[in-house]
Design an enzyme around this catalytic site. Structure first.
Site, PDB file in Angstrom:
ATOM      1  N   SER A  88       0.802  -2.893   8.536  1.00 50.09           N
ATOM      2  CA  SER A  88      -0.418  -2.210   8.105  1.00 50.09           C
ATOM      3  C   SER A  88      -1.532  -2.431   9.117  1.00 50.09           C
ATOM      4  O   SER A  88      -1.739  -3.553   9.590  1.00 50.09           O
ATOM      5  CB  SER A  88      -0.881  -2.724   6.741  1.00 50.09           C
ATOM      6  OG  SER A  88      -2.114  -2.120   6.365  1.00 50.09           O
ATOM      7  N   HIS A 122      -1.466   1.349  -4.417  1.00 48.87           N
ATOM      8  CA  HIS A 122      -1.822   2.775  -4.437  1.00 48.87           C
ATOM      9  C   HIS A 122      -0.905   3.587  -5.339  1.00 48.87           C
ATOM     10  O   HIS A 122      -0.858   4.811  -5.237  1.00 48.87           O
ATOM     11  CB  HIS A 122      -1.802   3.339  -3.013  1.00 48.87           C
ATOM     12  CG  HIS A 122      -2.828   2.717  -2.114  1.00 48.87           C
ATOM     13  ND1 HIS A 122      -2.703   2.675  -0.745  1.00 48.87           N
ATOM     14  CD2 HIS A 122      -3.995   2.091  -2.408  1.00 48.87           C
ATOM     15  CE1 HIS A 122      -3.753   2.066  -0.232  1.00 48.87           C
ATOM     16  NE2 HIS A 122      -4.544   1.697  -1.220  1.00 48.87           N
ATOM     17  N   VAL A 160       3.752   3.988  -1.418  1.00 50.08           N
ATOM     18  CA  VAL A 160       4.042   4.614  -2.712  1.00 50.08           C
ATOM     19  C   VAL A 160       5.506   5.048  -2.802  1.00 50.08           C
ATOM     20  O   VAL A 160       5.878   5.823  -3.671  1.00 50.08           O
ATOM     21  CB  VAL A 160       3.113   5.833  -2.949  1.00 50.08           C
ATOM     22  CG1 VAL A 160       1.649   5.405  -2.948  1.00 50.08           C
ATOM     23  CG2 VAL A 160       3.342   6.940  -1.910  1.00 50.08           C
ATOM     24  N   ASP A 161       6.348   4.510  -1.908  1.00 49.40           N
ATOM     25  CA  ASP A 161       7.720   5.003  -1.766  1.00 49.40           C
ATOM     26  C   ASP A 161       8.761   4.280  -2.615  1.00 49.40           C
ATOM     27  O   ASP A 161       9.930   4.633  -2.601  1.00 49.40           O
ATOM     28  CB  ASP A 161       8.145   4.941  -0.295  1.00 49.40           C
ATOM     29  CG  ASP A 161       7.899   3.563   0.337  1.00 49.40           C
ATOM     30  OD1 ASP A 161       8.004   2.539  -0.382  1.00 49.40           O
ATOM     31  OD2 ASP A 161       7.593   3.516   1.548  1.00 49.40           O
ATOM     32  N   CYS A 170       0.400  17.280 -24.001  1.00 51.55           N
ATOM     33  CA  CYS A 170      -0.951  17.776 -24.293  1.00 51.55           C
ATOM     34  C   CYS A 170      -1.353  18.996 -23.482  1.00 51.55           C
ATOM     35  O   CYS A 170      -2.442  19.532 -23.680  1.00 51.55           O
ATOM     36  CB  CYS A 170      -1.971  16.651 -24.080  1.00 51.55           C
ATOM     37  SG  CYS A 170      -2.298  16.281 -22.335  1.00 51.55           S
ATOM     38  N   ASN A 218       2.387  -6.274  13.091  1.00 50.25           N
ATOM     39  CA  ASN A 218       2.132  -4.839  13.085  1.00 50.25           C
ATOM     40  C   ASN A 218       2.147  -4.322  14.508  1.00 50.25           C
ATOM     41  O   ASN A 218       1.650  -4.990  15.420  1.00 50.25           O
ATOM     42  CB  ASN A 218       0.764  -4.541  12.452  1.00 50.25           C
ATOM     43  CG  ASN A 218       0.508  -3.050  12.297  1.00 50.25           C
ATOM     44  OD1 ASN A 218       1.190  -2.377  11.530  1.00 50.25           O
ATOM     45  ND2 ASN A 218      -0.475  -2.526  13.024  1.00 50.25           N
ATOM     46  N   GLN A 229       0.830  -1.201   0.000  1.00 53.43           N
ATOM     47  CA  GLN A 229       0.000   0.000   0.000  1.00 53.43           C
ATOM     48  C   GLN A 229       0.868   1.255   0.000  1.00 53.43           C
ATOM     49  O   GLN A 229       0.345   2.365  -0.031  1.00 53.43           O
ATOM     50  CB  GLN A 229      -0.900  -0.017   1.237  1.00 53.43           C
ATOM     51  CG  GLN A 229      -1.845  -1.203   1.271  1.00 53.43           C
ATOM     52  CD  GLN A 229      -2.529  -1.374   2.625  1.00 53.43           C
ATOM     53  OE1 GLN A 229      -3.640  -0.910   2.837  1.00 53.43           O
ATOM     54  NE2 GLN A 229      -1.838  -2.027   3.549  1.00 53.43           N
ATOM     55  N   CYS A 264      -0.235  12.134 -16.494  1.00 51.08           N
ATOM     56  CA  CYS A 264      -1.014  13.235 -17.066  1.00 51.08           C
ATOM     57  C   CYS A 264      -2.476  12.825 -17.072  1.00 51.08           C
ATOM     58  O   CYS A 264      -2.840  11.788 -17.640  1.00 51.08           O
ATOM     59  CB  CYS A 264      -0.550  13.554 -18.487  1.00 51.08           C
ATOM     60  SG  CYS A 264      -1.629  14.773 -19.306  1.00 51.08           S
TER      61      CYS A 264
END
Length: 314
Positions: free
Chosen positions: A261, A161, A145-146, A223, A286, A143, A169
Protein backbone atom coordinates in the site's frame (compact mmCIF):
# COMPACT_ATOMS: atom_id res chain seq x y z
CA UNK A 1 -32.31 -2.18 9.59
CA UNK A 2 -30.07 -5.21 9.64
CA UNK A 3 -27.25 -4.88 12.18
CA UNK A 4 -23.89 -5.46 10.54
CA UNK A 5 -20.50 -5.89 12.13
CA UNK A 6 -18.04 -4.57 9.54
CA UNK A 7 -14.99 -6.22 11.06
CA UNK A 8 -16.46 -9.67 10.53
CA UNK A 9 -16.42 -10.81 6.90
CA UNK A 10 -19.68 -12.61 6.14
CA UNK A 11 -19.34 -16.22 5.13
CA UNK A 12 -20.74 -15.44 1.71
CA UNK A 13 -17.54 -13.68 0.66
CA UNK A 14 -15.31 -16.50 1.77
CA UNK A 15 -14.56 -19.34 -0.57
CA UNK A 16 -12.81 -22.45 0.63
CA UNK A 17 -9.29 -21.53 1.74
CA UNK A 18 -7.15 -21.41 -1.37
CA UNK A 19 -3.75 -23.02 -1.49
CA UNK A 20 -2.73 -22.36 -5.07
CA UNK A 21 0.12 -19.94 -4.79
CA UNK A 22 3.60 -19.26 -5.95
CA UNK A 23 6.13 -16.62 -5.06
CA UNK A 24 6.70 -16.03 -8.78
CA UNK A 25 4.26 -13.96 -10.79
CA UNK A 26 2.53 -16.01 -13.54
CA UNK A 27 2.75 -14.84 -17.12
CA UNK A 28 -0.21 -12.59 -17.96
CA UNK A 29 -0.44 -11.29 -14.40
CA UNK A 30 3.01 -9.76 -14.66
CA UNK A 31 1.58 -6.74 -16.49
CA UNK A 32 -0.18 -5.52 -13.33
CA UNK A 33 2.90 -5.78 -11.08
CA UNK A 34 5.27 -2.78 -11.26
CA UNK A 35 8.96 -3.39 -11.87
CA UNK A 36 11.09 -3.95 -8.79
CA UNK A 37 14.53 -5.19 -7.92
CA UNK A 38 15.08 -8.49 -6.13
CA UNK A 39 15.43 -8.06 -2.39
CA UNK A 40 18.99 -8.43 -1.07
CA UNK A 41 19.90 -10.76 1.78
CA UNK A 42 20.71 -7.98 4.27
CA UNK A 43 17.36 -6.26 3.81
CA UNK A 44 15.58 -9.59 4.15
CA UNK A 45 17.44 -10.25 7.40
CA UNK A 46 16.38 -6.83 8.71
CA UNK A 47 12.75 -7.56 8.00
CA UNK A 48 13.07 -11.04 9.49
CA UNK A 49 14.52 -9.54 12.70
CA UNK A 50 11.78 -6.88 12.87
CA UNK A 51 9.04 -9.49 12.54
CA UNK A 52 10.72 -11.88 14.97
CA UNK A 53 10.68 -9.19 17.68
CA UNK A 54 6.93 -8.68 17.23
CA UNK A 55 4.56 -10.76 19.32
CA UNK A 56 1.29 -9.02 18.32
CA UNK A 57 1.75 -7.89 14.73
CA UNK A 58 -0.73 -5.46 13.16
CA UNK A 59 -0.79 -5.76 9.36
CA UNK A 60 -2.20 -3.27 6.83
CA UNK A 61 -2.48 -4.51 3.24
CA UNK A 62 -3.33 -2.71 0.03
CA UNK A 63 -3.77 -3.24 -3.69
CA UNK A 64 -0.09 -4.07 -4.18
CA UNK A 65 -0.72 -7.37 -2.40
CA UNK A 66 -3.34 -8.43 -4.95
CA UNK A 67 -1.62 -7.39 -8.18
CA UNK A 68 0.22 -10.72 -8.01
CA UNK A 69 -3.19 -12.41 -8.16
CA UNK A 70 -3.99 -10.60 -11.40
CA UNK A 71 -6.00 -7.66 -10.01
CA UNK A 72 -4.74 -4.26 -11.22
CA UNK A 73 -4.34 -1.34 -8.82
CA UNK A 74 -4.85 2.40 -9.26
CA UNK A 75 -1.52 4.05 -8.55
CA UNK A 76 1.39 1.77 -9.51
CA UNK A 77 3.86 3.51 -11.78
CA UNK A 78 3.42 2.48 -15.40
CA UNK A 79 0.88 -0.30 -14.80
CA UNK A 80 -1.82 1.13 -12.49
CA UNK A 81 -5.22 2.29 -13.79
CA UNK A 82 -4.21 5.96 -13.61
CA UNK A 83 -1.09 5.28 -15.66
CA UNK A 84 -2.78 3.06 -18.27
CA UNK A 85 -6.01 4.99 -18.92
CA UNK A 86 -7.84 8.23 -18.30
CA UNK A 87 -10.61 6.31 -16.52
CA UNK A 88 -11.37 7.21 -12.94
CA UNK A 89 -13.25 5.16 -10.30
CA UNK A 90 -16.90 5.72 -9.48
CA UNK A 91 -17.55 8.57 -7.04
CA UNK A 92 -20.03 7.98 -4.24
CA UNK A 93 -22.04 11.18 -4.92
CA UNK A 94 -22.37 10.34 -8.62
CA UNK A 95 -23.56 6.81 -7.86
CA UNK A 96 -26.22 8.06 -5.44
CA UNK A 97 -27.64 10.84 -7.60
CA UNK A 98 -27.53 9.31 -11.10
CA UNK A 99 -29.51 6.28 -12.27
CA UNK A 100 -27.52 6.36 -15.54
CA UNK A 101 -24.25 6.19 -13.62
CA UNK A 102 -25.54 3.21 -11.65
CA UNK A 103 -26.62 1.53 -14.88
CA UNK A 104 -23.17 2.08 -16.41
CA UNK A 105 -21.43 0.88 -13.24
CA UNK A 106 -23.44 -2.32 -12.94
CA UNK A 107 -23.19 -3.17 -16.65
CA UNK A 108 -19.41 -3.01 -16.42
CA UNK A 109 -19.41 -4.86 -13.12
CA UNK A 110 -21.68 -7.57 -14.53
CA UNK A 111 -19.27 -8.16 -17.41
CA UNK A 112 -16.21 -8.19 -15.17
CA UNK A 113 -17.62 -10.25 -12.30
CA UNK A 114 -16.83 -13.77 -13.58
CA UNK A 115 -13.15 -12.94 -13.90
CA UNK A 116 -12.90 -10.77 -10.76
CA UNK A 117 -14.65 -13.30 -8.52
CA UNK A 118 -12.42 -16.13 -9.75
CA UNK A 119 -9.13 -14.59 -8.57
CA UNK A 120 -7.26 -16.64 -5.98
CA UNK A 121 -4.97 -15.73 -3.09
CA UNK A 122 -1.27 -15.58 -3.89
CA UNK A 123 1.72 -16.52 -1.77
CA UNK A 124 1.56 -13.24 0.19
CA UNK A 125 -2.05 -13.83 1.30
CA UNK A 126 -1.23 -17.40 2.29
CA UNK A 127 1.91 -16.40 4.20
CA UNK A 128 -0.05 -13.89 6.29
CA UNK A 129 -2.71 -16.49 7.01
CA UNK A 130 -0.03 -18.92 8.14
CA UNK A 131 1.49 -16.26 10.39
CA UNK A 132 -1.95 -15.81 11.95
CA UNK A 133 -2.20 -19.55 12.58
CA UNK A 134 1.21 -19.41 14.26
CA UNK A 135 0.03 -16.62 16.56
CA UNK A 136 2.27 -13.94 15.02
CA UNK A 137 -0.45 -11.72 13.49
CA UNK A 138 -2.75 -10.06 16.02
CA UNK A 139 -4.97 -8.33 13.46
CA UNK A 140 -5.03 -7.66 9.72
CA UNK A 141 -6.66 -4.65 8.08
CA UNK A 142 -7.03 -4.68 4.32
CA UNK A 143 -7.95 -1.79 2.07
CA UNK A 144 -8.79 -4.32 -0.67
CA UNK A 145 -12.34 -5.36 -1.54
CA UNK A 146 -11.43 -8.58 -3.38
CA UNK A 147 -12.01 -11.09 -0.51
CA UNK A 148 -8.64 -12.73 -1.15
CA UNK A 149 -7.66 -12.67 2.53
CA UNK A 150 -10.96 -14.40 3.35
CA UNK A 151 -10.37 -16.94 0.58
CA UNK A 152 -6.95 -17.61 2.09
CA UNK A 153 -8.65 -18.44 5.39
CA UNK A 154 -7.66 -15.37 7.41
CA UNK A 155 -9.87 -14.93 10.50
CA UNK A 156 -8.80 -11.77 12.39
CA UNK A 157 -9.64 -9.44 9.53
CA UNK A 158 -11.18 -6.02 8.95
CA UNK A 159 -12.14 -5.18 5.38
CA UNK A 160 -11.71 -1.43 5.81
CA UNK A 161 -13.33 -0.51 2.50
CA UNK A 162 -15.86 -3.35 2.45
CA UNK A 163 -16.08 -6.36 0.16
CA UNK A 164 -17.17 -6.52 -3.48
CA UNK A 165 -18.60 -9.99 -2.84
CA UNK A 166 -21.44 -8.40 -0.86
CA UNK A 167 -24.29 -6.12 -1.98
CA UNK A 168 -25.97 -3.56 0.27
CA UNK A 169 -29.46 -2.08 -0.10
CA UNK A 170 -29.32 1.65 0.57
CA UNK A 171 -32.98 1.58 1.55
CA UNK A 172 -33.36 -1.16 4.16
CA UNK A 173 -29.71 -2.08 4.81
CA UNK A 174 -30.10 -5.74 3.77
CA UNK A 175 -26.86 -7.44 2.74
CA UNK A 176 -26.82 -10.20 0.11
CA UNK A 177 -24.21 -12.17 -1.87
CA UNK A 178 -22.95 -10.53 -5.06
CA UNK A 179 -23.27 -13.92 -6.80
CA UNK A 180 -27.04 -13.82 -6.24
CA UNK A 181 -27.22 -10.43 -7.95
CA UNK A 182 -25.30 -11.84 -10.93
CA UNK A 183 -28.13 -14.35 -11.42
CA UNK A 184 -30.72 -11.56 -11.30
CA UNK A 185 -28.74 -9.57 -13.88
CA UNK A 186 -28.73 -12.59 -16.21
CA UNK A 187 -32.47 -13.07 -15.81
CA UNK A 188 -33.22 -9.41 -16.53
CA UNK A 189 -30.79 -9.16 -19.46
CA UNK A 190 -30.99 -12.54 -21.29
CA UNK A 191 -29.90 -11.21 -24.67
CA UNK A 192 -27.65 -8.35 -23.57
CA UNK A 193 -24.01 -8.43 -24.50
CA UNK A 194 -21.16 -5.99 -24.87
CA UNK A 195 -17.56 -5.89 -26.01
CA UNK A 196 -15.39 -5.44 -22.93
CA UNK A 197 -12.08 -3.62 -22.96
CA UNK A 198 -9.50 -3.46 -20.16
CA UNK A 199 -9.98 -4.60 -16.58
CA UNK A 200 -10.35 -2.10 -13.71
CA UNK A 201 -9.24 -2.63 -10.09
CA UNK A 202 -12.60 -3.11 -8.40
CA UNK A 203 -14.18 -5.78 -10.56
CA UNK A 204 -15.56 -3.94 -13.58
CA UNK A 205 -14.37 -3.70 -17.17
CA UNK A 206 -14.34 -0.88 -19.69
CA UNK A 207 -17.45 -0.70 -21.90
CA UNK A 208 -18.45 2.12 -24.21
CA UNK A 209 -21.44 4.11 -22.93
CA UNK A 210 -23.72 3.31 -25.88
CA UNK A 211 -23.44 -0.40 -25.07
CA UNK A 212 -25.08 -0.01 -21.66
CA UNK A 213 -28.23 1.87 -22.74
CA UNK A 214 -30.52 -1.17 -22.56
CA UNK A 215 -28.94 -2.86 -19.54
CA UNK A 216 -31.51 -3.41 -16.78
CA UNK A 217 -30.58 -3.04 -13.11
CA UNK A 218 -32.66 -4.77 -10.40
CA UNK A 219 -33.77 -3.18 -7.14
CA UNK A 220 -33.79 -4.65 -3.65
CA UNK A 221 -36.10 -7.66 -3.40
CA UNK A 222 -37.26 -6.60 0.06
CA UNK A 223 -37.96 -2.88 -0.28
CA UNK A 224 -37.31 -1.85 -3.88
CA UNK A 225 -34.34 0.27 -2.79
CA UNK A 226 -31.11 1.05 -4.64
CA UNK A 227 -28.48 -1.68 -4.55
CA UNK A 228 -24.80 -0.86 -4.13
CA UNK A 229 -21.73 -3.05 -3.67
CA UNK A 230 -20.80 -3.04 0.01
CA UNK A 231 -17.60 -1.13 -0.68
CA UNK A 232 -16.48 2.39 0.15
CA UNK A 233 -16.57 4.40 -3.06
CA UNK A 234 -14.26 7.35 -3.58
CA UNK A 235 -15.74 10.36 -1.79
CA UNK A 236 -17.48 8.19 0.83
CA UNK A 237 -16.27 7.67 4.40
CA UNK A 238 -15.43 4.53 6.36
CA UNK A 239 -17.89 3.60 9.11
CA UNK A 240 -16.85 5.23 12.42
CA UNK A 241 -17.41 2.04 14.36
CA UNK A 242 -15.07 0.20 12.01
CA UNK A 243 -12.38 2.87 12.45
CA UNK A 244 -12.71 2.76 16.24
CA UNK A 245 -12.49 -1.03 16.25
CA UNK A 246 -9.29 -0.94 14.19
CA UNK A 247 -7.76 1.68 16.50
CA UNK A 248 -8.46 -0.65 19.44
CA UNK A 249 -6.73 -3.57 17.70
CA UNK A 250 -3.77 -1.32 16.86
CA UNK A 251 -3.44 -0.25 20.51
CA UNK A 252 -3.13 -3.94 21.46
CA UNK A 253 -0.27 -4.49 18.99
CA UNK A 254 3.49 -4.10 19.34
CA UNK A 255 4.54 -3.69 15.68
CA UNK A 256 3.02 -2.65 12.34
CA UNK A 257 3.71 -4.11 8.90
CA UNK A 258 2.39 -2.31 5.81
CA UNK A 259 2.27 -4.62 2.78
CA UNK A 260 1.41 -3.45 -0.73
CA UNK A 261 0.00 0.00 0.00
CA UNK A 262 1.17 3.51 -0.83
CA UNK A 263 -1.16 4.75 1.96
CA UNK A 264 -2.22 7.70 -0.20
CA UNK A 265 -5.79 7.38 1.08
CA UNK A 266 -6.29 8.80 4.58
CA UNK A 267 -8.54 5.93 5.69
CA UNK A 268 -5.47 3.70 5.95
CA UNK A 269 -2.82 6.36 6.61
CA UNK A 270 -4.53 7.44 9.84
CA UNK A 271 -3.47 4.18 11.50
CA UNK A 272 0.19 4.90 10.73
CA UNK A 273 -0.19 8.30 12.37
CA UNK A 274 -1.72 6.58 15.40
CA UNK A 275 1.11 4.04 15.50
CA UNK A 276 3.64 6.88 15.51
CA UNK A 277 1.80 8.60 18.37
CA UNK A 278 1.87 5.34 20.34
CA UNK A 279 5.54 4.73 19.41
CA UNK A 280 4.71 1.40 17.75
CA UNK A 281 7.51 0.49 15.29
CA UNK A 282 6.57 0.32 11.61
CA UNK A 283 8.03 -1.56 8.63
CA UNK A 284 6.80 -1.00 5.07
CA UNK A 285 6.92 -3.50 2.19
CA UNK A 286 5.82 -1.83 -1.03
CA UNK A 287 7.09 -1.23 -4.54
CA UNK A 288 7.62 2.52 -4.67
CA UNK A 289 7.37 5.27 -2.08
CA UNK A 290 4.49 5.66 0.39
CA UNK A 291 2.88 8.49 2.30
CA UNK A 292 4.20 7.03 5.57
CA UNK A 293 7.86 6.46 4.65
CA UNK A 294 8.93 9.07 7.22
CA UNK A 295 7.14 7.10 9.96
CA UNK A 296 8.78 3.74 9.19
CA UNK A 297 11.74 2.17 10.97
CA UNK A 298 12.71 0.85 7.57
CA UNK A 299 11.12 0.04 4.24
CA UNK A 300 11.55 -2.62 1.58
CA UNK A 301 10.80 -2.06 -2.12
CA UNK A 302 9.96 -5.51 -3.47
CA UNK A 303 7.06 -7.78 -4.38
CA UNK A 304 4.99 -8.83 -1.39
CA UNK A 305 4.75 -12.45 -2.51
CA UNK A 306 8.48 -12.71 -3.12
CA UNK A 307 9.30 -11.44 0.37
CA UNK A 308 6.53 -12.69 2.66
CA UNK A 309 6.70 -16.25 1.32
CA UNK A 310 10.32 -16.65 2.49
CA UNK A 311 10.06 -14.90 5.88
CA UNK A 312 9.83 -17.24 8.86
CA UNK A 313 8.79 -15.09 11.85
CA UNK A 314 9.40 -16.80 15.20
Amino acid sequence: MQMRFPWRPLALCCAAPGRRASSSVPEGIQSFVPASSTIDAHTLEQLQAFLSRATRLFVITGAGLSTESGIPDYRSEGVGLYARTDRRPMQYAEYIRSAKSRQRYWARNYMGWPQFSSHQPNSAHLALQQWEEQGKVHWLVTQNVDALHSKAGHQGLTELHGCAHRVLCLGCGAVSPREDLQKRFKALNPSWGAHAGGVAPDGDVFIEDEQVLHFRVPSCKDCGGILKPEVTFFGDTVNRRTVQFVHERLAESDAVLVAGSSLQVYSGYRFLLAAADQKIPVAILNIGSTRADHLAEFRVSARCGEVLSVIQPH
